[in-house]
Design a protein around this motif. Structure first.
Motif, PDB file in Angstrom:
ATOM      1  N   MET A 134      11.506   6.459   2.637  1.00 31.37           N
ATOM      2  CA  MET A 134      10.589   7.154   4.238  1.00 31.37           C
ATOM      3  C   MET A 134       9.012   7.652   4.398  1.00 31.37           C
ATOM      4  SD  MET A 134      13.123   6.246   6.725  1.00 31.37           S
ATOM      5  CE  MET A 134      12.798   7.472   8.337  1.00 31.37           C
ATOM      6  N   SER A 135       8.752   7.714   3.042  1.00 35.18           N
ATOM      7  CA  SER A 135       7.441   8.273   2.708  1.00 35.18           C
ATOM      8  C   SER A 135       6.443   7.611   4.002  1.00 35.18           C
ATOM      9  CB  SER A 135       7.287   8.333   1.552  1.00 35.18           C
ATOM     10  OG  SER A 135       8.046   9.222   0.385  1.00 35.18           O
ATOM     11  N   ASN A 136       5.084   8.596   3.584  1.00 30.01           N
ATOM     12  CA  ASN A 136       4.240   7.685   4.936  1.00 30.01           C
ATOM     13  C   ASN A 136       3.513   6.688   3.936  1.00 30.01           C
ATOM     14  OD1 ASN A 136       2.553   7.582   5.875  1.00 30.01           O
ATOM     15  ND2 ASN A 136       0.873   8.767   5.745  1.00 30.01           N
ATOM     16  N   TRP A 137       4.153   5.552   3.500  1.00 28.72           N
ATOM     17  CA  TRP A 137       3.846   4.147   2.925  1.00 28.72           C
ATOM     18  C   TRP A 137       2.666   3.143   4.293  1.00 28.72           C
ATOM     19  CZ3 TRP A 137       7.532   0.876  -0.793  1.00 28.72           C
ATOM     20  CH2 TRP A 137       6.992   1.980  -1.721  1.00 28.72           C
ATOM     21  N   LYS A 138       1.407   2.504   3.721  1.00 30.89           N
ATOM     22  CA  LYS A 138       0.734   2.117   5.219  1.00 30.89           C
ATOM     23  C   LYS A 138       1.061   1.039   5.060  1.00 30.89           C
ATOM     24  CE  LYS A 138      -3.498   4.939   3.333  1.00 30.89           C
ATOM     25  NZ  LYS A 138      -4.794   5.317   3.114  1.00 30.89           N
ATOM     26  N   THR A 139       1.682   0.357   4.281  1.00 28.66           N
ATOM     27  CA  THR A 139       2.832  -1.078   4.748  1.00 28.66           C
ATOM     28  C   THR A 139       3.583  -0.627   5.562  1.00 28.66           C
ATOM     29  OG1 THR A 139       1.360  -2.136   2.791  1.00 28.66           O
ATOM     30  CG2 THR A 139       3.150  -3.227   3.372  1.00 28.66           C
TER      31      THR A 139
ATOM     32  N   ASP B 168       0.709  -1.070   0.071  1.00 35.47           N
ATOM     33  CA  ASP B 168      -0.222  -0.406   0.151  1.00 35.47           C
ATOM     34  C   ASP B 168       0.744   1.207   0.161  1.00 35.47           C
ATOM     35  OD1 ASP B 168      -1.144   2.003   0.566  1.00 35.47           O
ATOM     36  OD2 ASP B 168      -3.063   1.216   1.761  1.00 35.47           O
ATOM     37  N   TYR B 169       1.120   2.383  -1.287  1.00 35.70           N
ATOM     38  CA  TYR B 169       2.425   2.800  -1.340  1.00 35.70           C
ATOM     39  C   TYR B 169       1.256   4.660   0.035  1.00 35.70           C
ATOM     40  CZ  TYR B 169       4.386  -0.521  -4.603  1.00 35.70           C
ATOM     41  OH  TYR B 169       4.902  -1.562  -5.274  1.00 35.70           O
ATOM     42  N   GLY B 170       0.559   4.513   0.403  1.00 34.82           N
ATOM     43  CA  GLY B 170       0.003   5.250   1.114  1.00 34.82           C
ATOM     44  C   GLY B 170       0.645   6.573  -0.332  1.00 34.82           C
ATOM     45  N   ASN B 171       1.038   7.634   0.555  1.00 34.28           N
ATOM     46  CA  ASN B 171       0.909   9.366  -0.328  1.00 34.28           C
ATOM     47  C   ASN B 171       1.308   8.575  -1.709  1.00 34.28           C
ATOM     48  OD1 ASN B 171       0.673  10.549   1.705  1.00 34.28           O
ATOM     49  ND2 ASN B 171       2.559  10.712   2.706  1.00 34.28           N
ATOM     50  N   TRP B 172       2.540   7.779  -2.121  1.00 36.87           N
ATOM     51  CA  TRP B 172       2.318   8.067  -3.665  1.00 36.87           C
ATOM     52  C   TRP B 172       1.373   7.521  -4.611  1.00 36.87           C
ATOM     53  CZ3 TRP B 172       7.967   5.597  -4.630  1.00 36.87           C
ATOM     54  CH2 TRP B 172       8.756   5.891  -3.803  1.00 36.87           C
TER      55      TRP B 172
ATOM     56  N   GLU C 106       5.597  12.775 -10.239  1.00 34.06           N
ATOM     57  CA  GLU C 106       5.184  13.913  -9.307  1.00 34.06           C
ATOM     58  C   GLU C 106       5.628  12.875  -8.307  1.00 34.06           C
ATOM     59  OE1 GLU C 106       0.180  13.772 -11.604  1.00 34.06           O
ATOM     60  OE2 GLU C 106       0.883  12.815 -10.480  1.00 34.06           O
ATOM     61  N   VAL C 107       6.372  11.783  -7.941  1.00 32.54           N
ATOM     62  CA  VAL C 107       6.087  11.240  -6.422  1.00 32.54           C
ATOM     63  C   VAL C 107       7.489  11.509  -6.112  1.00 32.54           C
ATOM     64  CG1 VAL C 107       7.431   9.413  -5.960  1.00 32.54           C
ATOM     65  CG2 VAL C 107       5.594   9.359  -7.032  1.00 32.54           C
ATOM     66  N   VAL C 108       8.572  11.737  -7.660  1.00 31.63           N
ATOM     67  CA  VAL C 108      10.120  12.955  -7.275  1.00 31.63           C
ATOM     68  C   VAL C 108       9.635  14.550  -7.229  1.00 31.63           C
ATOM     69  CG1 VAL C 108      12.053  13.795  -9.235  1.00 31.63           C
ATOM     70  CG2 VAL C 108      10.857  11.664  -9.364  1.00 31.63           C
ATOM     71  N   ARG C 109       8.656  15.270  -7.268  1.00 31.95           N
ATOM     72  CA  ARG C 109       8.574  16.494  -7.282  1.00 31.95           C
ATOM     73  C   ARG C 109       8.189  16.919  -5.553  1.00 31.95           C
ATOM     74  NH1 ARG C 109       5.082  17.820 -12.817  1.00 31.95           N
ATOM     75  NH2 ARG C 109       6.711  18.742 -14.153  1.00 31.95           N
ATOM     76  N   ARG C 110       7.533  15.831  -5.254  1.00 30.39           N
ATOM     77  CA  ARG C 110       7.537  15.584  -4.038  1.00 30.39           C
ATOM     78  C   ARG C 110       7.967  15.394  -3.070  1.00 30.39           C
ATOM     79  NH1 ARG C 110       0.246  14.792  -3.831  1.00 30.39           N
ATOM     80  NH2 ARG C 110      -0.203  16.129  -6.458  1.00 30.39           N
ATOM     81  N   PHE C 111       8.433  14.347  -3.443  1.00 30.93           N
ATOM     82  CA  PHE C 111       9.290  13.493  -2.497  1.00 30.93           C
ATOM     83  C   PHE C 111      10.824  13.722  -2.148  1.00 30.93           C
ATOM     84  CE2 PHE C 111       4.865  11.332  -2.749  1.00 30.93           C
ATOM     85  CZ  PHE C 111       4.015  12.384  -0.838  1.00 30.93           C
ATOM     86  N   GLY C 112      10.753  13.636  -3.441  1.00 34.10           N
ATOM     87  CA  GLY C 112      12.208  13.978  -3.819  1.00 34.10           C
ATOM     88  C   GLY C 112      12.323  13.224  -5.100  1.00 34.10           C
TER      89      GLY C 112
END
Length: 217
Positions: free
Chosen positions: A121-126, A89-93, A100-106
């Protein structure tokens, strides 16, 4: 024991921008994905690799893919869904494109996962440890349940394959990290499993690489 892991086929048409979809989303295969499943079935039949058992995740895209492949291969045993093969579960991705992932999370966080399978380190739910434990449990059960001459087919989404690839990184010089970090849709990974080893034969290759077993002279 031979284990053939296959990533399911396409769920996005060529005209549509691909996005991150995890275990909470369950789109069906598109026509290209069904064609890829047919290629796997043809390859299994041609290589005489009819599986003793077939497993998939609970997702329809893996179940449908496995069922199409088995029907074409000539295998008769049904596909068995297993929760331990669930997608991450990729959460915020979720729902974002790569850009878009690169722009938001680096870029570093994205490419560490994309090219090296380093859990971000992103907010993944898994939770990473729980996820790896589930996959290790599944592999351990295969080892206990099937014999050395049997072939097992496992159809999954990308998450389990990346985690298995991460386990293998640095152990086989002919397979670089970048190759073990990715499996394209419709491609397979062929592994040999024994009592104390798990060794890749091929990784992220089209199903046509499967070859018939060598007959003893």
């Amino acid at each position: 024991m031979k284990i053939i892991f296959s990533r399911h086929g396409n769920t996005f048409p060529a005209s549509m921008k691909a996005k991150w979809i995890g275990g909470e989303a369950d789109p069906p295969l598109v026509l290209e994905g069904e064609r890829q499943a047919g290629q796997l079935g043809t390859a299994l039949r041609s290589a005489r690799c009819i599986p003793s058992a077939t497993f998939c995740s609970p997702l329809q895209r893996t179940r449908t893919y496995a069922e199409i492949a088995l029907a074409i291969s000539g295998a008769r045993r049904p596909t068995v869904p297993d929760l331990r093969l669930s997608e991450i579960d990729y959460g915020n991705w979720e729902g974002l494109s790569n850009i878009e992932v690169v722009r938001r999370f680096g870029a570093r966080e994205f490419f560490d996962w994309y090219r090296r399978s380093i859990w971000p380190m992103s907010n993944w739910k898994t939770e990473r440890s729980v996820y790896f434990d589930a996959i290790d449990s599944f592999l351990g059960e295969l080892k206990r349940s099937y014999g050395p001459t049997e072939t097992i087919l496992v159809v999954t989404a990308h998450g389990p394959l990346k985690c298995i690839g991460w386990r293998l990184m640095g152990k086989f010089g002919n397979l670089p990290v970048a190759q073990l970090a990715r499996v394209d849709t419709g491609n397979i990974c062929e592994l040999e499993m024994g009592n104390d080893f798990l060794q890749p034969v091929t990784w992220n290759e089209p199903p046509g690489v499967l070859r018939p077993p060598v007959q003893p002279k």
